[in-house]
Structures are given as C-alpha cells and as structure tokens.
Design an enzyme around this catalytic site. Sequence first.
Site, PDB file in Angstrom:
ATOM      1  NE  ARG A  73      -3.341   2.539   2.418  1.00 24.61           N
ATOM      2  CZ  ARG A  73      -3.638   3.198   3.544  1.00 24.61           C
ATOM      3  NH1 ARG A  73      -3.410   2.840   4.771  1.00 24.61           N
ATOM      4  NH2 ARG A  73      -4.291   4.637   3.248  1.00 24.61           N
ATOM      5  CG  HIS A 118      -1.502   8.884   4.048  1.00 23.57           C
ATOM      6  ND1 HIS A 118      -1.554   7.318   4.032  1.00 23.57           N
ATOM      7  CD2 HIS A 118      -1.400   9.070   4.981  1.00 23.57           C
ATOM      8  CE1 HIS A 118      -1.451   7.126   5.223  1.00 23.57           C
ATOM      9  NE2 HIS A 118      -1.277   8.211   6.040  1.00 23.57           N
ATOM     10  CG  ASN A 162      -4.831   7.069   5.622  1.00 24.91           C
ATOM     11  OD1 ASN A 162      -4.971   5.993   5.617  1.00 24.91           O
ATOM     12  ND2 ASN A 162      -4.468   7.939   6.508  1.00 24.91           N
ATOM     13  CD  GLU A 163      -5.395   7.145  10.099  1.00 27.81           C
ATOM     14  OE1 GLU A 163      -5.226   5.887  10.362  1.00 27.81           O
ATOM     15  OE2 GLU A 163      -4.865   8.095  10.362  1.00 27.81           O
ATOM     16  CG  ASN A 305      -6.047   2.989   8.639  1.00 32.08           C
ATOM     17  OD1 ASN A 305      -5.871   2.145   7.623  1.00 32.08           O
ATOM     18  ND2 ASN A 305      -5.584   4.084   8.071  1.00 32.08           N
ATOM     19  CE1 TYR A 307      -0.918   2.107  13.664  1.00 34.95           C
ATOM     20  CE2 TYR A 307      -2.637   3.165  12.895  1.00 34.95           C
ATOM     21  CZ  TYR A 307      -1.605   2.980  12.482  1.00 34.95           C
ATOM     22  OH  TYR A 307      -0.755   2.935  11.418  1.00 34.95           O
ATOM     23  CD  GLU A 373      -2.013   3.716   8.214  1.00 32.65           C
ATOM     24  OE1 GLU A 373      -2.083   4.210   9.470  1.00 32.65           O
ATOM     25  OE2 GLU A 373      -2.352   4.524   7.116  1.00 32.65           O
ATOM     26  CD1 TRP A 425       1.643  10.856  10.532  1.00 34.54           C
ATOM     27  CD2 TRP A 425       1.969  12.327   8.979  1.00 34.54           C
ATOM     28  NE1 TRP A 425       1.392  10.400   9.325  1.00 34.54           N
ATOM     29  CE2 TRP A 425       1.699  11.264   8.301  1.00 34.54           C
ATOM     30  CE3 TRP A 425       2.488  13.600   8.143  1.00 34.54           C
ATOM     31  CZ2 TRP A 425       1.351  11.381   7.124  1.00 34.54           C
ATOM     32  CZ3 TRP A 425       2.361  13.395   6.837  1.00 34.54           C
ATOM     33  CH2 TRP A 425       1.863  12.430   6.088  1.00 34.54           C
TER      34      TRP A 425
END
Length: 480
Positions: A73, A118, A162-163, A305, A307, A373, A425
């Site tokens: 990806r 993204h 993305n997100e 995604n 986490y 993710e 980031w």
Amino acid sequence: MFPPGFAWGAATSAYQIEGGWQADSKGPSIWDTFCREKGRVFDDQNGDFACNSYELWEKDLECIQQLGLTHYRLSLSWARLLPDGTTQHVNKRGVQYYNKVIDDLLACDVLPMVTLYHFDLPQALQDRGGWTSPDIAILFDKYANFCFQTFGDRVKLWITINEPYVCAKLGHEDGIHAPGLKEKGTAPYVVGHNMLRAHAMAWHSYSSVYREKQGGAVSLAINSDWFEPLDPGCDEDIAAAARALAFTLGWFAWPVFVTGDYPEVMKSAIDAQSEKLGYRGTSRLPRFSEDEPTILGTADFFALNYYTSRKVKPRGGCEKTLSTKSDQDTEEVVDPSWPISGLSWLAVVPDGLRKLLKYIKDTLSSPAVYITENGFSQVGPLQMKDVHRCEFYKSTISELSKAVQEDGVDVRGYFAWSLMDNFEWADGFSVRFGLFHVDFSHAELNRNIYQSGQEYANIISKYKSDQRKSEQLSKSNVDC
C-alpha cells in the site's frame, strides 16, 4: 487459517517516505509548509528527505521482496503529480515515478493498493480554502479521475482518502497536524463532510467511467479505536462507548455503509451541545444535499486502520466550549493491564481488533474488510531485536484469524504499518513503526530488517507454504 488469496502487505505514505520535496517540479504540500513553522514538529524535523524513496525506490522494493509481501500500500503525492493541485499542470516526472513503482511491483508479483490522499494536500489548494472549501470535492474528483485514467489499468485496489477523522480533528481543531488550524467545533465537521463528498464523487466517477474496463475496487480508509464501557453494567458507560464509536468510526462509516447520513446519536449530541452553549448558527454538522451524488453504497470494501482500544465513561457535560470532544462527552481510560508500546497513547490490545471487526460485521452488513494499517511503535534506544513487536504481530494476527474462523468476518487482507521507519508526522523521526530500520544518520539511508520484520516474513512464508500444500492436495484428490 486465512482464505486463499489473502493479501499480506505493508503500508507507507508519500510524504512520510519519499523526500524529494522540490525535485522535478513537485509543488509544495501543506506538510511542507507546516514543518517550516517552528515548534510544530518534534525537533523541528521535516520530510524534505525522509527515506528518500523518490531516489531509492529500488531499496524499498528489495525490502518488499525480502518480506514476501503479496501487496504493497502506497500513496500518491497529489502535489508531485499536479503541482498546483489542478489537472491544468501535470508533472510528467511525477507520473514517470509512480509508473515505475507500480510496474516494478507488478513485475515482482506484488499488487499495489494505492491511496489518492494521505494528508498532503497541495499548498496551492490550501490557499484556496483547502478542505473547508466546498469546491475541494470537485477538485479532488478531477484529481482522482486523472489517477484512474493514468494508473488504473494496473491498479485494482484504490483508497480515496486516508483517515478523514485525523485530517478533520487533528488538522482543523487540535492544530497538531497540517494545516494546523484550531477552529473548534465547526471546521472539523465541515472538513469531514467535504471529504465524504469528495470520496463519493470519486467513487461514482470510477463506477461510471472506469470500473467496467479496469475491474478495480474503491473505498476510503477509516481509522477507529475499539471502545467499550468502563463498567459493562453501567448504562451511562454503555451509552458513552456508543457515542465514542459514533464520533469516530460512525462519523464516516454510517453515511457510506448504513444510512447515507451521520449517526443519529452524533447528530443529536451535537445539536444538544449547541443549544446548551447558546450556539445560534445553523447546525454545525452539515447536511448532505440531494443535488449531489449519493453517499450510501460508495465503498466496495471496508478499509480499517486500527491501533488501540479504550474503556469509556461519560465526562458529565463539563466542557464549556464548542469542540468535537465536548459534543461527544466521553472520557477515555487505558486499562492498566494493557501494555504500552513506545507512544503513551498506543496501548497494545490485539483482541480489540477482533471485537471491532465483529462490530463492523454485525452493524455494517458484513462487508469485505482489509486491515489497511496496524502497527507497534518503538521509541528511545534502538532495538533491532524488537521482541515486544514480534509478540504484537503474532498476537494480532492470531486475533485476526479468530475473527475470520470463529466470528465469520470477511477479512481479505492485512497491511502492517509500516514497511520501514519514516517521518511520523508531528513526532518526526523520534518514533519508529517500521518492519525495517532506516538509518537516518547516514546519507545512504540503509534499510535493515528488524526481528519483527523477519517474524512477519515467517508468517507470510508459512501461509504461502500451507496454500501450496492445500492446492497440491486438492489437485491430488481430483486426479484420484
């Protein structure tokens, strides 16, 4: 214990790995701008060079092959392809770069999953209002059409955005992501709304123009923790957990997968808080227009995604200012029994993934799911023998297997975050998520596999071996 054709992948994003921020006529992105504002990023670091994948792509490909991935990806840099964000100025060198990446992957029997956006909006479009402007959806649709037309003959899995939650909240309310705005309680909902509009337009464009010939699938990547009540026997905690899910996963999943509109609990909570605090404007949560393409049904699979997880209880309405947090009115608690990976917010809860997948199956009509993710961070002294991350991957993939085999979730693939250490980031290079370590202290930027990377490679190798044995057995039975 995974189905045939299961996608074993790793994920990256353009700004986090490519570098080459001004190379070959690339335009600046909002992260190029954000990183140049003092105090925004750890140690004032930036992605100007990052992993230098723009020049060292072959090294990345070697890592991909060493892991035995079936899928990879990546994201496209909008500003590298269209420096001013519009199709009036196409950067041919950017097109050549991504053509090479895609062609090299396919030559190695690795299928690309491509993300159009993204976090790295062209700065030229931010100057025109960015994601708060209603025009951004049309501009994104034109960019998406350009990408479908240019790369869609070879790309069969697409992520539009993305997100969107992270972009809306961290970028436009908390101010800790680009573009660094702090318009609390208003801009996040506008941004989220425009991202949904942009996604829907792109999905409809693909379906009407490209799908029949290219045969691909399109979705958006939704991030969500798993939330459960702090006290399972307390009605207030149960309601708080439901609100937390509605304001994260539901914010973007409900319009696309369930009703074509935002969750009722989200709408009522925002309106109630507006009234309580004397907000007299129009509803802070925009409404979808009947004059635009429908949102409902604009996803061919669910891209998740995940986490971490949280226990939840109500805050008791103590917030006195407008914000998404005051609207949600929840307090999140980390269970002390959960291990913490390098980052303080990242509790390791593999079974939370299984619970969230079952929730998605039960509430969203059992969509096909890709985990796009999932990862474990390392902070502090470098540990190439990262045994805790090894255990994380084994435990997580075990829970994923249970979700498939015992809960009947239609999981089609798993993408680890991330292929290699990169620019994380606002945390800069202080946090490492990679399956490969990148030595940022030397110009060569050598990639070396962590023990966890080898563990992941072993898992993939065993899956492939089992699949070959199964196919041989099936062929033997047919011959008999």
